[in-house]
Design a protein around this motif. Structure first.
Motif, PDB file in Angstrom:
ATOM      1  N   ILE A 115       0.826  -1.212   0.000  1.00  0.00           N
ATOM      2  CA  ILE A 115       0.000   0.000   0.000  1.00  0.00           C
ATOM      3  C   ILE A 115       0.855   1.256   0.000  1.00  0.00           C
ATOM      4  O   ILE A 115       0.338   2.369   0.090  1.00  0.00           O
ATOM      5  N   SER A 116       2.186   1.099  -0.115  1.00  0.00           N
ATOM      6  CA  SER A 116       3.084   2.250  -0.112  1.00  0.00           C
ATOM      7  C   SER A 116       2.997   2.988  -1.438  1.00  0.00           C
ATOM      8  O   SER A 116       2.965   2.381  -2.516  1.00  0.00           O
ATOM      9  N   LYS A 117       2.955   4.302  -1.366  1.00  0.00           N
ATOM     10  CA  LYS A 117       2.939   5.138  -2.561  1.00  0.00           C
ATOM     11  C   LYS A 117       4.343   5.577  -2.949  1.00  0.00           C
ATOM     12  O   LYS A 117       4.605   5.888  -4.094  1.00  0.00           O
ATOM     13  N   GLY A 118       5.247   5.619  -1.967  1.00  0.00           N
ATOM     14  CA  GLY A 118       6.600   6.082  -2.261  1.00  0.00           C
ATOM     15  C   GLY A 118       7.344   5.145  -3.182  1.00  0.00           C
ATOM     16  O   GLY A 118       8.054   5.560  -4.105  1.00  0.00           O
ATOM     17  N   GLY A 119       7.225   3.832  -2.941  1.00  0.00           N
ATOM     18  CA  GLY A 119       7.910   2.879  -3.810  1.00  0.00           C
ATOM     19  C   GLY A 119       7.395   2.928  -5.230  1.00  0.00           C
ATOM     20  O   GLY A 119       8.133   2.798  -6.196  1.00  0.00           O
ATOM     21  N   LEU A 120       6.078   3.137  -5.412  1.00  0.00           N
ATOM     22  CA  LEU A 120       5.503   3.210  -6.752  1.00  0.00           C
ATOM     23  C   LEU A 120       6.025   4.425  -7.507  1.00  0.00           C
ATOM     24  O   LEU A 120       6.332   4.355  -8.692  1.00  0.00           O
ATOM     25  N   ARG A 121       6.171   5.565  -6.824  1.00  0.00           N
ATOM     26  CA  ARG A 121       6.669   6.766  -7.492  1.00  0.00           C
ATOM     27  C   ARG A 121       8.097   6.574  -7.958  1.00  0.00           C
ATOM     28  O   ARG A 121       8.483   7.014  -9.023  1.00  0.00           O
TER      29      ARG A 121
ATOM     30  N   ASP B 113       9.859   4.456   7.206  1.00  0.00           N
ATOM     31  CA  ASP B 113       9.578   3.092   6.741  1.00  0.00           C
ATOM     32  C   ASP B 113       8.110   2.719   6.896  1.00  0.00           C
ATOM     33  O   ASP B 113       7.625   1.833   6.177  1.00  0.00           O
ATOM     34  N   LEU B 114       7.400   3.346   7.837  1.00  0.00           N
ATOM     35  CA  LEU B 114       6.011   2.999   8.088  1.00  0.00           C
ATOM     36  C   LEU B 114       5.046   4.024   7.520  1.00  0.00           C
ATOM     37  O   LEU B 114       3.841   3.906   7.742  1.00  0.00           O
ATOM     38  N   ASP B 115       5.564   5.012   6.796  1.00  0.00           N
ATOM     39  CA  ASP B 115       4.727   6.068   6.228  1.00  0.00           C
ATOM     40  C   ASP B 115       4.282   5.650   4.829  1.00  0.00           C
ATOM     41  O   ASP B 115       5.108   5.334   3.964  1.00  0.00           O
ATOM     42  N   VAL B 116       2.990   5.630   4.601  1.00  0.00           N
ATOM     43  CA  VAL B 116       2.461   5.174   3.307  1.00  0.00           C
ATOM     44  C   VAL B 116       2.929   6.060   2.167  1.00  0.00           C
ATOM     45  O   VAL B 116       3.153   5.592   1.046  1.00  0.00           O
ATOM     46  N   SER B 117       3.129   7.325   2.422  1.00  0.00           N
ATOM     47  CA  SER B 117       3.428   8.264   1.336  1.00  0.00           C
ATOM     48  C   SER B 117       4.880   8.205   0.885  1.00  0.00           C
ATOM     49  O   SER B 117       5.160   8.534  -0.267  1.00  0.00           O
ATOM     50  N   ILE B 118       5.824   7.778   1.729  1.00  0.00           N
ATOM     51  CA  ILE B 118       7.241   7.838   1.337  1.00  0.00           C
ATOM     52  C   ILE B 118       7.967   6.527   1.522  1.00  0.00           C
ATOM     53  O   ILE B 118       9.130   6.403   1.132  1.00  0.00           O
TER      54      ILE B 118
ATOM     55  N   SER C 270       9.555   2.876   1.122  1.00  0.00           N
ATOM     56  CA  SER C 270       9.953   1.988   0.026  1.00  0.00           C
ATOM     57  C   SER C 270       9.790   0.526   0.402  1.00  0.00           C
ATOM     58  O   SER C 270      10.182  -0.349  -0.377  1.00  0.00           O
ATOM     59  N   LYS C 271       9.243   0.236   1.563  1.00  0.00           N
ATOM     60  CA  LYS C 271       9.083  -1.130   2.040  1.00  0.00           C
ATOM     61  C   LYS C 271       7.739  -1.687   1.582  1.00  0.00           C
ATOM     62  O   LYS C 271       6.879  -0.956   1.081  1.00  0.00           O
ATOM     63  N   HIS C 272       7.609  -2.982   1.775  1.00  0.00           N
ATOM     64  CA  HIS C 272       6.331  -3.625   1.468  1.00  0.00           C
ATOM     65  C   HIS C 272       5.391  -3.404   2.655  1.00  0.00           C
ATOM     66  O   HIS C 272       5.440  -4.111   3.655  1.00  0.00           O
ATOM     67  N   LEU C 273       4.531  -2.397   2.519  1.00  0.00           N
ATOM     68  CA  LEU C 273       3.647  -2.017   3.608  1.00  0.00           C
ATOM     69  C   LEU C 273       2.336  -2.794   3.516  1.00  0.00           C
ATOM     70  O   LEU C 273       1.837  -3.073   2.421  1.00  0.00           O
ATOM     71  N   ALA C 274       1.812  -3.123   4.675  1.00  0.00           N
ATOM     72  CA  ALA C 274       0.512  -3.800   4.770  1.00  0.00           C
ATOM     73  C   ALA C 274      -0.209  -3.250   5.986  1.00  0.00           C
ATOM     74  O   ALA C 274       0.392  -2.659   6.890  1.00  0.00           O
ATOM     75  N   THR C 275      -1.506  -3.448   6.015  1.00  0.00           N
ATOM     76  CA  THR C 275      -2.274  -3.028   7.180  1.00  0.00           C
ATOM     77  C   THR C 275      -2.084  -4.028   8.312  1.00  0.00           C
ATOM     78  O   THR C 275      -1.749  -5.202   8.088  1.00  0.00           O
ATOM     79  N   LEU C 276      -2.311  -3.558   9.519  1.00  0.00           N
ATOM     80  CA  LEU C 276      -2.170  -4.434  10.678  1.00  0.00           C
ATOM     81  C   LEU C 276      -3.179  -5.573  10.612  1.00  0.00           C
ATOM     82  O   LEU C 276      -2.854  -6.717  10.946  1.00  0.00           O
ATOM     83  N   LYS C 277      -4.392  -5.300  10.144  1.00  0.00           N
ATOM     84  CA  LYS C 277      -5.407  -6.342  10.116  1.00  0.00           C
ATOM     85  C   LYS C 277      -5.067  -7.435   9.120  1.00  0.00           C
ATOM     86  O   LYS C 277      -5.290  -8.622   9.388  1.00  0.00           O
ATOM     87  N   LEU C 278      -4.519  -7.066   7.977  1.00  0.00           N
ATOM     88  CA  LEU C 278      -4.153  -8.076   6.985  1.00  0.00           C
ATOM     89  C   LEU C 278      -3.075  -9.005   7.536  1.00  0.00           C
ATOM     90  O   LEU C 278      -3.176 -10.237   7.430  1.00  0.00           O
TER      91      LEU C 278
END
Length: 1212
Positions: free
Chosen positions: A959-965, A1073-1078, A1080-1088
């Motif tokens: 769900i990270s946007k930074g890695g996609l950019r 590392d835990l910020d969705v906007s910047i 570069s890690k593989h981010l996931a929600t806590l519930k998932l």
């Protein structure tokens, strides 16, 4: 300024100080100061020889050299008892044991009551030169000295239970005890460590070459002082004893000496001050003493205290259990009391000693006054019988009748071979029947015993502070140095099999309501079967996860951290003021003022029902449920306290609607005569109370409830015909009856509170008057039998009639109608749509009519009550009384019965059903009432459908946007999400399909709130609130197969909350590392990520890791013990320290990890390798024995040698 001694004590006369010097005030600049000095009984002929602070009462015991002991009460040293224990031998030691006191001389042990009444005297030929004694296992006493044997004495019988022969050099001068050893100080300067059970010598410490002066033990440390042999002068070469000028220290874990502590005084006596740190008291015979740490050196700035000794020397001393007072006894017969407080207490929870009863003063009578009645003349004592005595033939003794057996016990009883067995509810003492007269004690207006402080600490306080019973008070959580709960404290507060909820989490005020919702069986099953992965923060699913943890846990304490984290993210919760400020727990985040917990929990109840309804509505394309009004506005004009929604027609209903929903018909009558009708569904009702009248009239609870449901209000509304706001009358009538009736008490106004209080008092009077009316008793009991046959008591019991006539009060014979709030309700709607409400207390109302033609009927039992405990000391708290059903007891205890429990955060205890409706409005205010239909078990299914499938393990994009950019900004073709992953997802063949699949897990955390600690004036540090950790990264690697060691889950947990400390050195997590906007890690929600772990656990996977208990606690998930393989416990010896993963990897695998920072993939792989190594080292019984006895011992020996640090370079 500090006052020394009581006002009537002349310190100048006792010490010979000039009077002109004592008139000046003394400013105390040190921690301890002399508080009192007095001469003991027998001084100055007999000096003091032993000093002892009582273990339960505020008493100080002193024994002199003439065989006499005296006790003094409190810091003012008021004499309590004084008696002789031996004709001439000195009192060597004093011990208090319960209500008894033990005094030891060299050949006699005297056991007496603290009032001085002798119980028995123990003498034996083996007691020739006894020097010391110590308690062992509460009922046994060890006697030591220069005798030929060590004597184990049974205190109950006063006889020797066994005798242990001693060698000539094994004599004992001093006893000290630890959790592992019985420490015996010998006359030869050695300390013998004996096993507490077998009393055999296991180790010997060579402390001094001469003899021991004193020593003490605390935890794993022993400190000693004594004499050493020194060469003498002259040609004879004789050796003399010289006092050592330092304190020796020993570590009982490694059995070696530590660095000694040099002292500026001559140490003759030693004591540990058992506070949060191990401070020690070093005293010389000249009266000088120091207070130092066990690891600190004596510096010129260390204060030296001096006791005022009138030409005498210190003989003995003792420290009070509360460490607030120190008592010194000198050879001149004076007792010196030093204290660190102006008003010290000797014990933390003191018990009042028994004082002599004061005789009543008799007023003088004028013998010449003929108007004085003869009844005022006191009668003297007679030896012969008085004329008013009843003859023996007219006095027939009647034995006490046993109490009736609780019908719940009879229902749950199992008969085996003619003997019935039933679980003990724990609400009555064994073999004891309560028996008390109503007029024997001072009682308040409600007939309850007046609150009296239990200790002298509360005598000067305001009486209202002690109205709250202990089990209702807010539990102050105590933490160890590592910030974890003390298991002993948890077991003290919760002896049931149900789990408590930790209160030291932001917004944990709702713990009581979480417990109420959990024990609603259909709601528990429905929420555990609910799953909605499309929504990140779903309170219904988080509640299901919490309920699963409560199902799996056996007692203990759980954290609702994941649910409360989701609760904080709901915008409606913030807008409604339901969130508390984490920095100021007593304030609401929105308002900033003191929160009314009672109103707060009622608003929370409305919010959670509406939120759960919204989240559990089956998905449809077009919305079918709308909220017309604000359900949280407390104004009476628009009746906005009631949750409403439009009828759903033929669509599927939500889980909340099925359980709590009441279909209501709403009729609006405008002033123009136009009417409109519609239907809605309501989830809860606010109780509305009529105004008070003079004189006050009794209004049954059923009447208040009916008027609250069938409400009629006058308000203004928009008229579509006139297109203006017109006055109207809105009438609500129920069409259906709910399965669960939720009521908010709404005691927000003083008038409503006074109405409730008045009705309670009128109910008590009406009940007493109804019971005393002739011919009404049988009718009352018949009505009670019709409503509640399980709790009625037959009127044919002659003993009950006698007890009632004589005014006796038996706690087990409480009437079924014990309060204004009924335990049972009967509701019905007739063919005309009229609602009828009855209760089990309506039998007291003579004007009762039966309704005919009922088309919908329902019987309700009181299920739960939530109350606000108004305690001025702690700011108040919320508690819940819950009637736990049979299914929960069968699941937890294996028996089928119902029982009421009190849930107060971590404190859970069984209570009587009457206590659930007993509300003393001075400190216990009702907030929420839950009634459940008697046939609810037949109306709903109780099956939990596990909502997760193997699809949860399929790859998901970050769900990270930074890695996609970054991928899009490069000139090359963007990489796929899989190529950027640090893990390989499971194939279809690798998905767990059977139990026992091996996986390894490691988790990393960041800190949201720093630890809160308090530093005391004595240097001690206590943890008030531990640091609040948040899950930041979870890694799971394969434990078997061709890709063993390859991770298939490596999720960074996204968060929008402010992180105080990323703990980068220990977690490997960096800012961003835990910020969705910047990130570069593989981010996931806590519930998932949580659902992935939950699925693996449900499949029976065996999880390997290092320190998994902390990981599971922060993740907020429960894992069965048989699915955990924790290497921190596999490579551990009992009563030893835990070994780090880095040291184990270097020692057993010859690998160096965690060089710069921690990496969860590396840690998980290392833990897996260590587990494989453990299996290899323990294969077979012989290898297992060698591993436990040789390998682990060598591991700890090498670890101590290396100070548990991995050597630098290639050294191994």
């Amino acid at each position: 300024m500090f006052a020394v001694g009581p006002p009537d004590y002349q310190a100048s006369r006792a010490h010979g100080i000039p009077a002109e010097l004592t008139s000046m005030p003394i400013e105390v600049v040190t921690e301890y100061a002399e508080m009192n000095v007095l001469a003991i009984d027998g001084a100055p002929q007999f000096g003091s020889n032993s000093v002892h602070f009582d273990s339960s009462c505020e008493l100080l015991w002193v024994g002199n050299q003439g065989g006499h002991i005296t006790s003094y009460y409190g810091p003012t040293m008021q004499k309590y008892t004084s008696f002789q224990v031996h004709p001439h031998n000195p009192v060597l030691e004093i011990l208090s044991h319960g209500e008894r006191v033990l005094a030891l001389t060299k050949d006699t042990l005297k056991c007496s009551l603290k009032r001085g009444v002798p119980i028995y005297t123990f003498k034996d030929d083996s007691l020739q030169d006894t020097q010391c004694m110590t308690l062992r296992r509460e009922k046994h006493l060890l006697l030591g000295g220069k005798n030929t044997s060590l004597i184990d004495l049974d205190l109950n019988t006063g006889s020797i239970s066994r005798s242990i022969p001693l060698a000539p050099h094994e004599g004992t001068a001093i006893f000290r005890t630890t959790s592992r050893f019985l420490c015996c100080g010998g006359f030869n300067g050695k300390i013998m460590l004996r096993d507490p059970d077998s009393l055999k010598i296991t180790h010997t410490l060579d402390a001094h070459s001469g003899t021991i002066s004193d020593f003490d033990a605390n935890g794993h440390t022993v400190i000693t002082c004594g004499f050493s042999r020194r060469p003498g002068s002259g040609s004879s070469g004789a050796q003399h004893l010289s006092l050592d000028r330092f304190v020796k220290m020993y570590d009982l874990r490694m059995m070696r000496a530590l660095s000694p502590i040099q002292c500026a005084i001559q140490p003759s006596f030693l004591r540990f001050l058992a506070t949060y740190t191990r401070r020690m008291l070093v005293v010389s015979q000249s009266g000088q003493f120091l207070l130092i740490e066990d690891n600190a050196a004596v510096t010129p700035n260390t204060p030296i205290y001096q006791a005022n000794l009138p030409g005498t020397s210190i003989v003995n001393l003792d420290v009070s259990p509360s460490v607030q007072a120190i008592g010194f006894g000198d050879s001149g017969g004076y007792m010196h009391l030093w204290s660190a407080s102006g008003n010290p207490t000797f014990n933390n929870f003191p018990k009042d000693p028994e004082f002599a009863a004061l005789t009543d003063h008799v007023d003088p009578i004028n013998i010449n006054d003929d108007m004085i009645p003869l009844s005022m003349v006191p009668l003297p004592y007679y030896n012969e019988p008085l004329f008013s005595d009843w003859p023996v033939e007219l006095c027939i003794p009647v034995s006490r009748r046993p109490p009736p057996i609780d019908p719940d016990l009879i229902r749950s009883m199992k008969v085996v071979h003619g003997i019935g067995y039933a679980p003990n509810p724990g609400n009555r003492r064994r073999n004891q029947v309560p028996y008390k007269l109503k007029d024997m004690s001072v009682r308040d207006s409600k007939g309850k015993k007046a609150a009296v402080p239990d200790s002298p600490l509360g005598r000067d306080e305001q009486p209202h502070l002690y109205m709250v019973p202990k089990k209702y008070r807010k539990v102050i959580f105590k933490y160890s140095k590592l910030g974890e709960e003390e298991n002993e404290m948890i077991q003290h507060y919760n002896k049931t099999n149900f789990a408590g909820l930790e209160p030291n989490i932001p917004n944990a005020y709702c713990n009581c309501m979480l417990q109420v919702l959990y024990f609603i069986e259909p709601l528990r099953c429905g929420l555990q079967s609910h799953h909605n992965l499309a929504k990140e923060f779903d309170l219904a699913e988080e509640l299901g996860f919490l309920f699963h943890m409560q199902d799996s846990a056996r007692s203990g304490v759980l954290q609702a951290s994941n649910f409360l984290r989701a609760f904080r993210t709901i915008p409606e919760a913030t807008a409604l003021g339901l969130l508390k400020n984490a920095s100021k727990p007593e304030q609401i985040a929105s308002g900033g003022t003191n929160a009314n917990l009672g109103q707060l929990i009622q608003n929370w109840n409305r919010f959670i029902l509406q939120q759960l309804h919204t989240e559990t509505v089956p998905f449809v394309e077009s919305p079918s449920v709308t909220s017309e009004v604000d359900p949280f506005d407390s104004s009476d004009a628009n009746e906005r306290n009631n949750l409403e929604k439009e009828p759903v027609g033929s669509l599927k209903h939500s889980l909340i609607e099925k359980l709590f929903g009441t279909e209501m018909g709403i009729s609006n009558l405008f002033r123009s005569g136009r009417t409109s009708e519609r239907k809605s569904v309501q989830f809860l009702f606010n109780l509305s109370y009529p105004p008070l009248r003079e004189p006050a009239e009794y209004v049954p609870f059923s009447t208040v409830l009916k008027n609250s449901i069938c409400s009629q209000i006058h308000t203004k509304s928009w008229d579509q015909e006139t297109e203006t706001y017109q006055p109207m009358v809105q009438t609500k009538t129920p069409i259906s009856l709910p399965d669960i009736l939720s009521l908010s008490c709404a005691l927000f106004r003083e008038e409503d509170t006074q109405f409730w209080k008045t009705q309670t008092e009128l109910f008590e009077k009406k009940k007493e008057g109804h019971a005393n009316k002739p011919g009404k008793k049988n009718n009352q009991e018949r009505s009670g039998n019709d409503l509640a046959p399980s709790n009625s008591i037959s009127s044919s019991d002659a003993w009950n009639v006698f007890a009632e006539r004589e005014g006796l009060d038996f706690s087990y014979e409480k009437a079924n109608t014990s309060g204004w709030v009924p335990h049972r309700l009967d509701m019905s709607i007739d063919s005309n749509g009229q609602l009828t409400v009855r209760s089990d207390t309506d039998c007291l109302n003579e004007e009762q009519e039966d309704s005919e033609g009922d088309v919908r009927k329902a019987s309700y039992e009181l299920f739960a009550t939530v109350a606000h405990i108004d305690d001025a000391r702690t700011g108040g708290n919320l508690v819940a009384h819950i009637n736990v059903g049979k299914k929960y007891h069968q699941r937890k205890e294996g028996v089928t019965h119902t029982q009421w429990y009190l849930f107060n955060d971590i404190q859970i205890c069984a209570i009587d059903k009457e206590e659930a409706v007993d509300f003393d409005l001075k400190w216990k205010v009702p907030c929420i009432l839950y009634y459940v239909r008697s046939d609810i078990n037949k109306r709903h299914k109780f099956e939990v459908d596990f909502p997760l499938t193997s699809d949860i393990l399929l790859p998901t994009p970050s769900i990270s946007k930074g890695g996609l950019r970054r991928h899009l900004s490069t000139s090359v073709e963007p990489r796929s999400p899989a190529s950027a992953m640090t893990f390989t997802t499971l194939s279809e063949e690798e998905i767990p399909s059977k139990e026992g699949v091996l996986v390894a897990l490691d988790a990393e955390f960041v800190t949201l709130n720093a630890e809160e600690a308090e530093l005391h004036s004595d240097g001690t540090r206590s943890t008030i609130k531990p640091s609040h950790l948040l899950l930041a990264r979870v890694t799971v690697v394969r434990g078997e197969g061709p890709l063993e060691g390859e991770p298939f889950i490596d999720d960074y947990i996204a968060t929008q909350e402010q992180v105080v400390d990323y703990l980068t050195k220990f977690s490997g997590i960096k800012p961003g590392d835990l910020d969705v906007s910047i990130s570069s890690k593989h981010l996931a929600t806590l519930k998932l990520t949580y659902c992935k772990l939950r699925y693996l656990i449900q499949c029976g996977c065996v999880i390997v890791g290092h320190g998994l208990n902390k990981d599971f606690k922060v993740i907020n998930i429960h894992v069965p013990e048989n699915q955990i393989r924790d290497t921190v416990h596999l490579y551990h010896m009992p009563r030893k320290r835990f070994v780090s993963l880095r040291f184990l990897a270097w020692y057993f695998l010859d690998e160096k990890i965690q060089n710069d920072m921690h990496d969860s993939i590396e840690d998980a792989r290392t833990a897996l390798k260590l587990y494989k190594k453990y299996q290899e080292l323990t294969e077979g019984k012989e290898k297992l024995r060698e591993f436990q006895q040789v390998t682990l011992k060598k591991l700890y020996d090498d670890g101590r040698r290396l100070e548990w640090k991995v050597p630098e370079g290639d050294a191994s």
